[in-house]
Design an enzyme around this catalytic site. Structure first.
Site, PDB file in Angstrom:
ATOM      1  N   HIS A 284      -7.148  -5.663   9.298  1.00 50.04           N
ATOM      2  CA  HIS A 284      -7.152  -5.358   7.877  1.00 50.04           C
ATOM      3  C   HIS A 284      -6.884  -6.733   7.079  1.00 50.04           C
ATOM      4  O   HIS A 284      -6.123  -7.375   7.327  1.00 50.04           O
ATOM      5  CB  HIS A 284      -6.498  -4.216   7.595  1.00 50.04           C
ATOM      6  CG  HIS A 284      -4.848  -4.417   7.697  1.00 50.04           C
ATOM      7  ND1 HIS A 284      -4.263  -4.746   6.625  1.00 50.04           N
ATOM      8  CD2 HIS A 284      -4.064  -4.007   8.848  1.00 50.04           C
ATOM      9  CE1 HIS A 284      -2.898  -4.622   7.251  1.00 50.04           C
ATOM     10  NE2 HIS A 284      -2.628  -4.255   8.375  1.00 50.04           N
ATOM     11  N   ASP A 296       0.860  -9.533   9.649  1.00 52.98           N
ATOM     12  CA  ASP A 296       0.392  -8.325   9.138  1.00 52.98           C
ATOM     13  C   ASP A 296      -0.623  -8.389   7.988  1.00 52.98           C
ATOM     14  O   ASP A 296      -0.150  -8.406   7.124  1.00 52.98           O
ATOM     15  CB  ASP A 296       1.509  -7.168   8.978  1.00 52.98           C
ATOM     16  CG  ASP A 296       0.912  -5.934   8.924  1.00 52.98           C
ATOM     17  OD1 ASP A 296      -0.102  -5.621   9.161  1.00 52.98           O
ATOM     18  OD2 ASP A 296       1.703  -5.096   8.535  1.00 52.98           O
ATOM     19  N   GLU A 330      -5.544  -0.950   3.935  1.00 50.21           N
ATOM     20  CA  GLU A 330      -4.763  -0.420   5.024  1.00 50.21           C
ATOM     21  C   GLU A 330      -3.249   0.193   4.691  1.00 50.21           C
ATOM     22  O   GLU A 330      -3.076   1.261   4.771  1.00 50.21           O
ATOM     23  CB  GLU A 330      -4.734  -1.234   6.228  1.00 50.21           C
ATOM     24  CG  GLU A 330      -4.331  -0.259   7.422  1.00 50.21           C
ATOM     25  CD  GLU A 330      -3.175  -0.442   7.906  1.00 50.21           C
ATOM     26  OE1 GLU A 330      -2.659   0.041   9.073  1.00 50.21           O
ATOM     27  OE2 GLU A 330      -2.393  -1.320   7.335  1.00 50.21           O
ATOM     28  N   GLU A 331      -2.578  -0.768   3.951  1.00 47.62           N
ATOM     29  CA  GLU A 331      -1.194  -0.569   4.009  1.00 47.62           C
ATOM     30  C   GLU A 331      -0.957   0.513   3.034  1.00 47.62           C
ATOM     31  O   GLU A 331       0.168   1.244   3.237  1.00 47.62           O
ATOM     32  CB  GLU A 331      -0.633  -1.951   3.607  1.00 47.62           C
ATOM     33  CG  GLU A 331      -0.697  -3.092   4.342  1.00 47.62           C
ATOM     34  CD  GLU A 331       0.044  -3.069   5.490  1.00 47.62           C
ATOM     35  OE1 GLU A 331       0.918  -1.705   5.960  1.00 47.62           O
ATOM     36  OE2 GLU A 331       0.255  -3.872   6.403  1.00 47.62           O
ATOM     37  N   ASP A 358      -3.726  -5.203  15.092  1.00 45.30           N
ATOM     38  CA  ASP A 358      -3.023  -4.910  13.925  1.00 45.30           C
ATOM     39  C   ASP A 358      -1.444  -4.700  14.500  1.00 45.30           C
ATOM     40  O   ASP A 358      -0.797  -3.639  13.987  1.00 45.30           O
ATOM     41  CB  ASP A 358      -3.201  -3.593  13.044  1.00 45.30           C
ATOM     42  CG  ASP A 358      -2.459  -3.653  11.715  1.00 45.30           C
ATOM     43  OD1 ASP A 358      -1.849  -4.423  11.434  1.00 45.30           O
ATOM     44  OD2 ASP A 358      -2.450  -2.339  11.129  1.00 45.30           O
TER      45      ASP A 358
END
Lengths: 471, 471
Positions: A284, A296, A330-331, A358
């Site tokens: 992502h 991340d 995504e987060e 991820d």
């Protein structure tokens, strides 16, 4: 990384039971020429700095890229340019709308008995405090269960503090338990009319970095300011509470919009004779905004792009298409994965296998699959191909594939996990300290080699990884 | 800890040369009963958590305590109560005035080409930026020398960035070289009309904590905003600069006052038959304000107080007086040490020996002295007494005694150093991350044992540690 819980029984075991007697697939033999290519891919991966250069470029030239922010838009432009420069085809952006939330102020201070600032991060979706902040007495709970058992009268008007600790593990198993408080604290605080909610960060370090993160509970009903304290600050607050009453002032200011644009960025290596069959490699693009999203998930972006690039550089492209999907948002709610599965629903039956990198940049030590019943032979072949990279562990637990793969997995797409060593992942995860220097270039190269191995095998063979019934 | 450079030659060597033929002191024999007391002190120190409880109390119940701030005033009240509770006599505060400086805002962001915030800390004494901040192009220098050699025209109107790295060493030897830039950068920036000065932090970690610290150059002439970047932020800025031009906006707001109150807090164990002869144990009460001053210098306060407390608990007090001095306003200019030496000038000839614990909480590994010429026998006795604590290193380099001891040392007071392992000291020094969890209780106990050993030996014997001429 965001947490998606898989109901194991619901996913795999009934399928296995129903099809235990089904026809076995043909033996999964890896032809000698394919073996030779795997060896070359591995050697090149272990000698290349391409992945490190990609994550350096993303974290430096774009930096923080909160879902829906100008930073995430710049990351899409960066990704399009990067995928083209790496030689991928059909490079494109698929946009979608998401809600937007950002904290523009997040401060806390003990006002009595010992005035001092505390390091906090507002939880994603937190409400703003009133102008001047919220000041109230703090009430501590050692665990989520203790909070849930507390009478409303003890909580109303106070700042609830959930002081549960997280355990560091190589596979991130501590995250599931720890992340519960991110949902439970704001929910209970709201229900029982607390002034605000504070949690000990979902994180395993002892530095003064609070860990950001979304709270589904907040998104569902707003109304309560909620934040995470760094571990040393949670220690400090707990020590002060052990000495007597503590008052704390919390100031959270946020900016929200109902709809802003996000998007997935896609690139491909078209297959040479089964181009409609897709091996999907994901990561992502978005990050939380305190750090630069190196582990991340800049690392994931770099790993899958560099792995596919090695395959693209082969004299002959593989039979099936390798599709890179760099997911947006995504987060804050796995919006990119959901949009992809919806938009490509008709194509999903042709997705051979999918996975998302991820979980940072540590060395891969474990391989898992969730293929169809009876496909253990294929899983074993993939696993055996990883042995030269010292991936020595596998087991019968089904793979998740990653958060953005969840919707595809539920639609029947086979998935795998290349589990990284995450012992220190939650030291940096969702903090200001998630920066390029936390990535070990040697471990990153091992990741690229493993992903290239799996991707090439999946794309070059005609193995069907679904259960016999689904073929 | 603050850096004080000692001119070695000026201090010791000429004295040694002049008095090499002087009468030797009497043999330094440690009587058997004193040996027995040393053993008991050591055993009790290694079994006691008193020091840890003291530093826990200071860092929790007071927290940050910037020189001249309300926090430092609360620390004095805390110290008076603590010294009384530990059973010391003549507990008192000696106040003095200091100038006050505090940053109320310190932010930086890259505005082009890749907008993103950077983590900075204003250097002590920094000027404020104009309202809205200062935005300018950044010019990088790999070292102070490179900056000093740069023509004024290349610097004027720009933000100067000194990107020199610091080396981690067990005795902090890297600090001297690294700290030079804290003075040189603002000075050159001011002289050559730069918009502002940024330095890579004087620190050895790779976390996003900028390191605070005073700049004498600023204090001497104000006028230039100056700040330190965390190491990862300095890396990021350097990477961006390697790609092309970078513009940066700096916002620093400060609060200053010409005169505010600081003070030293003093407590004693009066000697049983030479009460006017003083063994001085020091540490400093103030801290920078981002962290809670655990390793700098809550640990020192705890070590010397707990060491003296063990001696106070003996059945018979030592012959000489042990005086604890918890200095104020060390960080911003060593004001406490200067005030003490001035106020007690008449008493200094009766100071047998003095030292300050101000290099964290790591295990002590080295002992050094600066006694009078011909006093090597005494130094050897002290050193031998430390062997059971695994302090195995000494050498002929003269001790400094610590920043607050500097003025006393220059007035002829013998000094010693108990050098701690500072390999990670500059990871936390002057950052928000200087918190209680960074202290290893076992190492702290070893420190207490070593200080109690030296203090008791110095106070119970009649050894005169000055050169024969000065006796």
């Amino acid at each position: 990384m965001r947490l998606i819980t898989i109901a194991l029984g619901a996913l795999l075991l009934p399928v296995a039971a129903a099809h235990a007697q089904a026809t076995s697939p043909p033996p999964a033999v890896v032809p000698a020429n394919v073996q030779g290519v795997l060896e070359r891919l591995r050697a090149r991966a272990l000698a290349s700095n391409n992945a490190y250069e990609i994550v350096e470029s993303l974290t430096t030239e774009v930096g923080p890229r909160l879902a829906g922010s100008p930073g995430e838009a710049r990351a899409r432009d960066w990704a399009v340019a990067m995928l083209r420069a790496q030689g991928f085809e059909n490079v494109r952006v698929e946009t979608f709308d998401i809600p937007y939330w950002r904290a523009t102020r997040q401060t806390a201070e003990i006002t009595a008995p010992a005035p001092q600032p505390l390091a906090i991060a507002a939880l994603g979706g937190s409400a703003s405090t009133p102008a001047g902040g919220t000041e109230a007495e703090v009430i501590r709970f050692a665990s989520v269960s203790e909070l849930e058992a507390a009478p409303a009268a003890s909580i109303a008007g106070r700042i609830v503090f959930v002081d549960e600790r997280m355990t560091a593990t190589a596979d991130g198993a501590g995250y599931g338990a720890a992340v519960r408080k991110r949902g439970a604290c704001p929910r209970v605080a709201r229900e029982r009319r607390a002034a605000a909610c504070l949690i000990r960060s979902v994180g395993t370090d002892s530095h003064r970095f609070p860990h950001q993160g979304a709270s589904g509970a907040i998104a569902q009903g707003a109304g309560v300011p909620a934040a995470a304290l760094s571990n040393p600050d949670a220690d400090q607050l707990a020590r002060l509470l052990s000495r007597g009453r503590v008052r704390l002032r919390l100031q959270i200011e946020t900016e929200t919009q109902n709809r802003v644009q996000s998007g997935n960025v896609i690139g491909e290596i078209r297959g040479r004779d089964r181009p409609d069959e897709i091996v999907l490699l994901g990561a992502h693009l978005d990050s939380w905004d305190a750090g630069t999203g190196a582990i991340d998930d800049g690392a994931g972006v770099a790993i899958v792009a560099a792995a596919a690039r090695l395959i693209r550089d082969l004299p002959r492209r593989p039979r099936r298409t390798i599709r890179l999907v760099l997911f947006g948002a995504e987060e804050t709610g796995v919006f990119g994965g959901a949009d992809y599965a919806r938009r490509h629903a008709n194509e999903l039956p042709k997705h051979v296998v999918a996975s998302e990198s991820d979980f940072g940049a540590g060395r891969i030590w474990r391989y898992r699959t969730r293929f169809g019943a009876g496909d253990e032979g294929y899983a074993a072949r993939f696993f055996a191909a990883l042995a030269p990279l010292e991936v020595f562990v596998t087991d019968a637990q089904p793979a998740s594939g990653g958060a953005d793969i969840g919707a595809m997995r539920e639609a029947g797409v086979p998935v795998f996990d290349l589990t990284q060593n995450g012992l220190d992942y939650f030291d940096y995860h969702h903090t200001a300290d998630d920066t390029l220097d936390k990535i070990d270039p040697a471990a990153l190269r091992q990741n690229v080699a493993a992903w290239a191995t799996i991707a090439y095998l999946a794309a070059e063979t005609d193995w069907n990884l679904r259960s016999a019934e689904a073929r």
